[in-house]
Scaffold this motif. Structure first.
Motif, PDB file in Angstrom:
ATOM      1  N   ALA A   1      -0.162   0.567  -3.863  1.00  0.00           N
ATOM      2  CA  ALA A   1       0.978   1.239  -4.482  1.00  0.00           C
ATOM      3  C   ALA A   1       1.207   0.699  -5.879  1.00  0.00           C
ATOM      4  O   ALA A   1       1.047  -0.496  -6.141  1.00  0.00           O
ATOM      5  CB  ALA A   1       2.226   1.048  -3.625  1.00  0.00           C
ATOM      6  N   GLU A   2       1.576   1.598  -6.783  1.00  0.00           N
ATOM      7  CA  GLU A   2       1.919   1.215  -8.154  1.00  0.00           C
ATOM      8  C   GLU A   2       3.432   1.172  -8.357  1.00  0.00           C
ATOM      9  O   GLU A   2       3.935   0.415  -9.180  1.00  0.00           O
ATOM     10  CB  GLU A   2       1.285   2.187  -9.143  1.00  0.00           C
ATOM     11  CG  GLU A   2      -0.250   2.199  -9.085  1.00  0.00           C
ATOM     12  CD  GLU A   2      -0.848   3.195 -10.051  1.00  0.00           C
ATOM     13  OE1 GLU A   2      -0.078   3.791 -10.845  1.00  0.00           O
ATOM     14  OE2 GLU A   2      -2.078   3.404 -10.018  1.00  0.00           O
TER      15      GLU A   2
ATOM     16  N   ASN B   1      -4.590   2.809  -0.283  1.00  0.00           N
ATOM     17  CA  ASN B   1      -4.499   2.756  -1.743  1.00  0.00           C
ATOM     18  C   ASN B   1      -3.312   1.879  -2.136  1.00  0.00           C
ATOM     19  O   ASN B   1      -2.209   2.008  -1.579  1.00  0.00           O
ATOM     20  CB  ASN B   1      -4.329   4.162  -2.336  1.00  0.00           C
ATOM     21  CG  ASN B   1      -5.570   5.010  -2.137  1.00  0.00           C
ATOM     22  OD1 ASN B   1      -6.693   4.514  -2.284  1.00  0.00           O
ATOM     23  ND2 ASN B   1      -5.384   6.285  -1.799  1.00  0.00           N
TER      24      ASN B   1
ATOM     25  N   CYS C   1       1.214   5.501  -4.665  1.00  0.00           N
ATOM     26  CA  CYS C   1       0.121   5.389  -5.622  1.00  0.00           C
ATOM     27  C   CYS C   1       0.347   6.427  -6.723  1.00  0.00           C
ATOM     28  O   CYS C   1       1.267   7.247  -6.642  1.00  0.00           O
ATOM     29  CB  CYS C   1      -1.226   5.580  -4.932  1.00  0.00           C
ATOM     30  SG  CYS C   1      -1.457   7.246  -4.249  1.00  0.00           S
ATOM     31  N   SER C   2      -0.485   6.411  -7.741  1.00  0.00           N
ATOM     32  CA  SER C   2      -0.285   7.332  -8.873  1.00  0.00           C
ATOM     33  C   SER C   2      -0.401   8.796  -8.443  1.00  0.00           C
ATOM     34  O   SER C   2       0.320   9.666  -8.946  1.00  0.00           O
ATOM     35  CB  SER C   2      -1.285   7.014  -9.979  1.00  0.00           C
ATOM     36  OG  SER C   2      -2.622   7.104  -9.485  1.00  0.00           O
TER      37      SER C   2
ATOM     38  N   TYR D   1       0.833  -1.206   0.000  1.00  0.00           N
ATOM     39  CA  TYR D   1       0.000   0.000   0.000  1.00  0.00           C
ATOM     40  C   TYR D   1       0.862   1.248   0.000  1.00  0.00           C
ATOM     41  O   TYR D   1       2.014   1.253   0.440  1.00  0.00           O
ATOM     42  CB  TYR D   1      -0.937  -0.018   1.203  1.00  0.00           C
ATOM     43  CG  TYR D   1      -2.011  -1.077   1.084  1.00  0.00           C
ATOM     44  CD1 TYR D   1      -3.233  -0.776   0.487  1.00  0.00           C
ATOM     45  CD2 TYR D   1      -1.774  -2.371   1.527  1.00  0.00           C
ATOM     46  CE1 TYR D   1      -4.221  -1.753   0.349  1.00  0.00           C
ATOM     47  CE2 TYR D   1      -2.745  -3.360   1.395  1.00  0.00           C
ATOM     48  CZ  TYR D   1      -3.966  -3.050   0.808  1.00  0.00           C
ATOM     49  OH  TYR D   1      -4.919  -4.007   0.661  1.00  0.00           O
ATOM     50  N   CYS D   2       0.275   2.302  -0.478  1.00  0.00           N
ATOM     51  CA  CYS D   2       0.958   3.594  -0.579  1.00  0.00           C
ATOM     52  C   CYS D   2       1.279   4.115   0.818  1.00  0.00           C
ATOM     53  O   CYS D   2       0.385   4.228   1.679  1.00  0.00           O
ATOM     54  CB  CYS D   2       0.068   4.577  -1.333  1.00  0.00           C
ATOM     55  SG  CYS D   2       0.745   6.254  -1.416  1.00  0.00           S
TER      56      CYS D   2
END
Length: 337
Positions: free
Chosen positions: A23-24, A21, A35-36, A10-11
């Protein structure tokens, strides 16, 4: 590292705001996922815009100990931006004051790691891995050859034991045959002597019976003179028969005969004394395939870095001499450092 829920990362900035959110991307410098949305602020922030991010997929390819590296020192909450070559540890200014105050060669971590992915340190480690792999492969081949050699030696030793057993068995068979032949020959010879004695005794018994019949005939049919003279003649024959009998009783066939046998000492004690057919001798020799390890190139280069005024040494740049008598003045030699 950021918390994981059901294998998701997660972010980090969102988590600090109690948001979840996924994580990317991952920032190794911040050691947290992004995250974005947070990535946009991360890329423009003055303190983080120079950070290089990687995908979560690429993150999972890193070893655990690399992913767990943290750039913040937990005790002092300072960035680890210095490196001690003596202890080979990253440190902050507080670390230097407390634990590394007398350590020479305290260097900026940025300077130490600059170009590390193409450095001699990197190539040295790769070369060491290749050398060690090559050495391990050679030793592995050597051990496999040794194992194959042991199997060959096993077959040779097994055949050697069986061959020795056949040799012993053949020798014992020959000795057994000789002894059985000796027993048979002895028994035959002794039986023949006894049979011969029995035959001679039977002859004498028959002769004596004949004498007895002759006497009976004389008693019934002869005159007294004939009987007397006939008895005298038979008496002489009886005396000779007694003499012959005396000689006969000492002959081999007239003796009480029995045959006994004793095994040779080696055979008699074979079971009791011979507990082993042979013994194994195991030889172990340290392999001559030695590996010459190498010292870390980084440690070598950093160990040469010295700090402090006591470690400053003068070096000669140039040396020249001006003539002593120059324009009436006395001039000394000059050396530049």
């Amino acid at each position: 590292m950021a918390n994981k829920l059901e294998n998701n990362i997660y972010c980090g900035p969102c988590e600090s705001q109690h948001l979840t959110n996924i994580a990317e991307l991952w920032c190794p410098n911040c050691t947290e996922g992004l995250c974005s949305t947070c990535l946009k602020y991360h890329n423009v922030s003055k303190s983080t815009r120079m950070h290089k991010t990687i995908t979560i997929e690429n993150l999972t390819t890193l070893p655990d100990f690399v992913r767990d590296i943290d750039y913040a020192y937990s005790n002092h909450s300072n960035v680890l931006d210095l490196y001690c070559s003596v202890h080979e540890k990253t440190c902050c200014m507080d670390c230097i004051t407390i634990d590394h105050s007398e350590c020479p060669g305290i260097t900026s971590l940025v300077k130490v790691v600059q170009g590390v992915k193409e450095s001699a340190f990197y190539h040295s480690i790769m070369k060491n891995i290749e050398d060690l792999t090559e050495y391990a492969s050679k030793v592995q081949k050597n051990r496999n050859e040794n194992a194959d050699k042991l199997q060959q030696e096993k077959r040779f030793l097994v055949e050697k034991v069986k061959s020795k057993r056949r040799e012993i068995t053949s020798h014992l068979d020959k000795l057994e045959e000789d002894l059985l032949q000796q027993i048979d020959s002895t028994m035959t010879q002794e039986s023949q002597q006894i049979n011969e004695a029995v035959s001679n005794l039977q002859t004498k018994i028959d002769t004596l019976a004949e004498y007895k019949g002759q006497i009976s005939s004389m008693i019934e049919n002869a005159t007294e003179v004939q009987t007397f003279l006939g008895l005298k003649e038979i008496d002489k024959k009886i005396v000779k028969e007694e003499e012959n009998m005396s000689r006969m009783v000492v002959e081999p066939g007239m003796k009480e005969t029995s045959v006994n046998m004793e095994f040779a000492n080696e055979i008699g004690g074979l079971v009791e004394e011979i507990k082993l057919v042979g013994t194994l001798e195991l030889n172990k020799v340290t392999t001559a395939m030695h590996y010459a390890g190498t010292k870390s190139q980084l440690a070598k280069s950093l160990s040469n870095i010295k700090s402090g005024i006591d470690n400053i040494k003068l070096s000669c740049i140039n040396k020249f001499q001006i003539p002593f008598n120059f324009q009436g003045k006395k001039i000394f030699a000059v050396v530049l450092y």
